[in-house]
Design an enzyme around this catalytic site. Structure first.
Site, PDB file in Angstrom:
ATOM      1  N   CYS A 112     -11.269  60.021 -65.941  1.00 48.63           N
ATOM      2  CA  CYS A 112     -12.064  58.968 -66.585  1.00 48.63           C
ATOM      3  C   CYS A 112     -12.171  57.709 -65.723  1.00 48.63           C
ATOM      4  O   CYS A 112     -12.980  56.828 -66.009  1.00 48.63           O
ATOM      5  CB  CYS A 112     -11.483  58.635 -67.955  1.00 48.63           C
ATOM      6  SG  CYS A 112     -11.423  60.059 -69.046  1.00 48.63           S
ATOM      7  N   HIS A 254     -13.653  51.622 -70.380  1.00 53.72           N
ATOM      8  CA  HIS A 254     -13.806  53.071 -70.585  1.00 53.72           C
ATOM      9  C   HIS A 254     -13.716  53.395 -72.076  1.00 53.72           C
ATOM     10  O   HIS A 254     -12.815  52.942 -72.773  1.00 53.72           O
ATOM     11  CB  HIS A 254     -12.710  53.817 -69.817  1.00 53.72           C
ATOM     12  CG  HIS A 254     -12.598  55.256 -70.197  1.00 53.72           C
ATOM     13  ND1 HIS A 254     -13.691  56.096 -70.210  1.00 53.72           N
ATOM     14  CD2 HIS A 254     -11.540  56.003 -70.601  1.00 53.72           C
ATOM     15  CE1 HIS A 254     -13.300  57.295 -70.604  1.00 53.72           C
ATOM     16  NE2 HIS A 254     -12.005  57.266 -70.853  1.00 53.72           N
ATOM     17  N   ASN A 284     -15.923  60.299 -75.981  1.00 55.19           N
ATOM     18  CA  ASN A 284     -15.348  60.017 -74.664  1.00 55.19           C
ATOM     19  C   ASN A 284     -16.041  60.928 -73.646  1.00 55.19           C
ATOM     20  O   ASN A 284     -15.833  62.135 -73.644  1.00 55.19           O
ATOM     21  CB  ASN A 284     -13.838  60.288 -74.709  1.00 55.19           C
ATOM     22  CG  ASN A 284     -13.155  60.043 -73.370  1.00 55.19           C
ATOM     23  OD1 ASN A 284     -13.810  59.916 -72.341  1.00 55.19           O
ATOM     24  ND2 ASN A 284     -11.833  59.971 -73.396  1.00 55.19           N
TER      25      ASN A 284
HETATM   26  O1  UT7 Z   1      -9.854  59.311 -71.570  1.00 60.56           O
HETATM   27  C1  UT7 Z   1      -8.635  59.007 -70.962  1.00 60.56           C
HETATM   28  C2  UT7 Z   1      -7.491  59.861 -71.398  1.00 60.56           C
HETATM   29  N1  UT7 Z   1      -7.383  60.067 -72.818  1.00 60.56           N
HETATM   30  C3  UT7 Z   1      -7.070  59.085 -73.699  1.00 60.56           C
HETATM   31  O2  UT7 Z   1      -7.016  57.926 -73.365  1.00 60.56           O
HETATM   32  C4  UT7 Z   1      -6.762  59.527 -75.111  1.00 60.56           C
HETATM   33  C5  UT7 Z   1      -6.017  58.471 -75.828  1.00 60.56           C
HETATM   34  N2  UT7 Z   1      -5.489  58.961 -77.086  1.00 60.56           N
HETATM   35  C6  UT7 Z   1      -6.167  58.878 -78.258  1.00 60.56           C
HETATM   36  O3  UT7 Z   1      -7.294  58.420 -78.322  1.00 60.56           O
HETATM   37  C7  UT7 Z   1      -5.436  59.301 -79.512  1.00 60.56           C
HETATM   38  O4  UT7 Z   1      -4.083  59.510 -79.201  1.00 60.56           O
HETATM   39  C8  UT7 Z   1      -6.004  60.596 -80.160  1.00 60.56           C
HETATM   40  C9  UT7 Z   1      -7.379  60.304 -80.764  1.00 60.56           C
HETATM   41  C10 UT7 Z   1      -6.150  61.700 -79.117  1.00 60.56           C
HETATM   42  C11 UT7 Z   1      -5.091  61.053 -81.270  1.00 60.56           C
HETATM   43  O5  UT7 Z   1      -4.935  59.991 -82.244  1.00 60.56           O
HETATM   44  P1  UT7 Z   1      -3.473  59.505 -82.710  1.00 60.56           P
HETATM   45  O6  UT7 Z   1      -3.712  58.449 -83.677  1.00 60.56           O
HETATM   46  O7  UT7 Z   1      -2.683  59.181 -81.486  1.00 60.56           O
HETATM   47  O8  UT7 Z   1      -2.926  60.790 -83.432  1.00 60.56           O
HETATM   48  P2  UT7 Z   1      -1.544  61.553 -83.214  1.00 60.56           P
HETATM   49  O9  UT7 Z   1      -1.733  62.612 -82.189  1.00 60.56           O
HETATM   50  O10 UT7 Z   1      -0.425  60.581 -83.052  1.00 60.56           O
HETATM   51  O11 UT7 Z   1      -1.356  62.207 -84.637  1.00 60.56           O
HETATM   52  C12 UT7 Z   1      -1.083  61.396 -85.809  1.00 60.56           C
HETATM   53  C13 UT7 Z   1      -1.312  62.249 -87.034  1.00 60.56           C
HETATM   54  C14 UT7 Z   1      -0.585  63.589 -86.971  1.00 60.56           C
HETATM   55  O12 UT7 Z   1      -0.228  63.947 -88.309  1.00 60.56           O
HETATM   56  P3  UT7 Z   1       1.266  63.710 -88.842  1.00 60.56           P
HETATM   57  O13 UT7 Z   1       2.151  64.472 -87.916  1.00 60.56           O
HETATM   58  O14 UT7 Z   1       1.486  62.230 -88.786  1.00 60.56           O
HETATM   59  O15 UT7 Z   1       1.210  64.263 -90.236  1.00 60.56           O
HETATM   60  C15 UT7 Z   1      -1.645  64.541 -86.484  1.00 60.56           C
HETATM   61  O16 UT7 Z   1      -1.430  65.868 -86.879  1.00 60.56           O
HETATM   62  O17 UT7 Z   1      -2.699  62.556 -87.157  1.00 60.56           O
HETATM   63  C16 UT7 Z   1      -2.871  63.983 -87.160  1.00 60.56           C
HETATM   64  N3  UT7 Z   1      -4.085  64.257 -86.408  1.00 60.56           N
HETATM   65  C17 UT7 Z   1      -5.260  64.535 -87.004  1.00 60.56           C
HETATM   66  N4  UT7 Z   1      -5.612  64.618 -88.294  1.00 60.56           N
HETATM   67  C18 UT7 Z   1      -6.913  64.908 -88.564  1.00 60.56           C
HETATM   68  C19 UT7 Z   1      -4.244  64.271 -85.061  1.00 60.56           C
HETATM   69  N5  UT7 Z   1      -5.521  64.550 -84.766  1.00 60.56           N
HETATM   70  C20 UT7 Z   1      -6.170  64.725 -85.949  1.00 60.56           C
HETATM   71  C21 UT7 Z   1      -7.502  65.027 -86.288  1.00 60.56           C
HETATM   72  N6  UT7 Z   1      -7.823  65.106 -87.594  1.00 60.56           N
HETATM   73  N7  UT7 Z   1      -8.468  65.215 -85.353  1.00 60.56           N
END
Ligand code: UT7
Length: 338
Positions: A112, A254, A284
């Site tokens: 990215c 970004h 993204n």
């Molecule tokens: O482009 C350059 C490189 N990439 C990035 O910069 C990505 C940066 N990261 C992000 O944007 C975020 O971390 C994500 C969008 C990828 C994920 O969001 P998050 O708020 O960090 O979610 P998480 O992985 O910490 O998960 C939190 C909760 C979990 O549930 P529990 O364990 O708290 O019950 C996940 O299972 O949210 C759940 N979850 C979802 N639920 C519904 C994770 N993804 C989803 C989803 N839909 N798509």
């Protein structure tokens, strides 16, 4: 007078197919509310089978060349992590198909951050007198590499391409690039991986597993690194070029997650009204994200000539980079397909 590189043209495209949050939610077990509130994404565009990254790059490059008034370039850089194939590089084919003759042409892999890294290469080549004019394209197709069993990463990526033409000019004219801050930290290279296509994963007589063909990403950890690196790199760059935060008219970061952009703007103390947001429409788009956001905003008449723009990116690797420019007097068409 010192020689500078100046933005001369801009163009971008996204493939026509829109994938709504409902559609991807159905595929991966998510929903519109979660995706909107946790990422700021409302939809993304996916390329149809048969469309390759080079096709998107050519469409964006064509628009950028038109915006710059046509002509030839001495250099074509394609920033991408999803080239047409690992070898040969896609950039020479793009130059050929765009009718640009036989310029110096190569691919640059920095995820990215690819766009900012590629701009630094082109600006350096122009400023040093090595070349006079360059076409820089950021393009990626991640839709074919998404792991639908990992809903956190599967919902964020969209396909697209953005391109810019740079020419030699004066440091004081509108459009001149003011400087760069660039860095990397390979100590965290394992936070995201696409295993196929390289020497680490040998495929000769040993076909890759399905998982190896797909992107594996530790999003939560990347989130913190992204905020930290983009904010500190932006601050370093502002210090280096003698701008204060109040001098910045627009913050073009970004587009990985709107929460990341707002966290950075809060840390830097840039008002949210000055943050360019385009992720809602395209997700993204990796190396294409900044030129897509700039093209969208420019076509909407957001920028005035001379406006000061701060741009920053973060990618897996890890790597990061920031640049700043003043806005030139150029005509930019809207993002094709958006
Ligand atoms: O482009 C350059 C490189 N990439 C990035 O910069 C990505 C940066 N990261 C992000 O944007 C975020 O971390 C994500 C969008 C990828 C994920 O969001 P998050 O708020 O960090 O979610 P998480 O992985 O910490 O998960 C939190 C909760 C979990 O549930 P529990 O364990 O708290 O019950 C996940 O299972 O949210 C759940 N979850 C979802 N639920 C519904 C994770 N993804 C989803 C989803 N839909 N798509």
């Amino acid at each position: 007078m010192t020689r500078a590189a100046v933005l001369e043209g801009l163009g971008a495209m996204v493939p026509p197919r829109i994938v709504s949050n409902d559609e991807i939610g159905e595929l991966v077990g998510s929903d519109d509310t979660w995706i909107r509130t946790r990422t700021g994404i409302h939809q993304r565009h996916w390329a149809e089978p048969g469309t390759v990254t080079g096709d998107l790059a050519i469409a964006a490059g064509e628009r950028a060349m038109r915006s710059a008034g046509g002509g030839k370039v001495d250099l074509v850089i394609l920033a991408t992590s999803t080239p047409n194939q690992p070898m040969p590089a896609t950039a020479p084919e793009i130059a050929h198909r765009l009718g640009l003759g036989t310029p110096w042409a190569y691919d640059l892999s920095a995820a990215c951050t690819g766009w900012v890294y590629a701009m630094a290469n082109a600006v350096g080549a122009i400023s040093s007198g090595l070349i006079d004019r360059a076409l820089v394209i950021g393009a990626d197709i991640w839709s074919t590499r998404l792991n639908h069993d990992d809903r956190a990463s599967a919902i964020i990526f969209g396909d697209g391409a953005g391109a810019a033409v740079l020419r030699a000019g004066d440091p004081d004219e509108p459009g001149a690039f003011q400087g760069f801050d660039l860095g990397s930290d390979g100590g965290h290279h394992d936070l995201a991986l696409l295993a196929v296509g390289g020497s680490r994963q040998r495929s000769y007589r040993q076909p890759p597993s399905e998982q190896d063909n797909l992107l594996a990403m530790r999003g939560k950890e990347l989130f913190s690194h992204a905020v930290e690196r983009m904010s500190s790199s932006s601050a370093k760059l502002l210090d280096r070029i003698g701008w204060t935060v109040d001098d910045v008219d627009w913050f073009a970061g970004h587009q990985a997650n709107s929460r990341i952009l707002y966290a950075i703007s809060d840390l830097l103390k840039v008002e949210r009204e000055r943050v360019l947001l385009h992720i809602d429409r395209v997700g993204n788009t990796s190396a294409a994200s900044i030129p897509l956001a700039l093209t969208h905003a420019a076509a909407a008449g957001t920028f005035g000539v001379g406006d000061r723009i701060l741009s920053t990116a973060f990618g897996v690797g890890l790597n990061w980079g920031s640049t700043a420019l003043t806005w030139p007097d150029i005509k930019v068409d809207g993002v094709l397909g958006d």
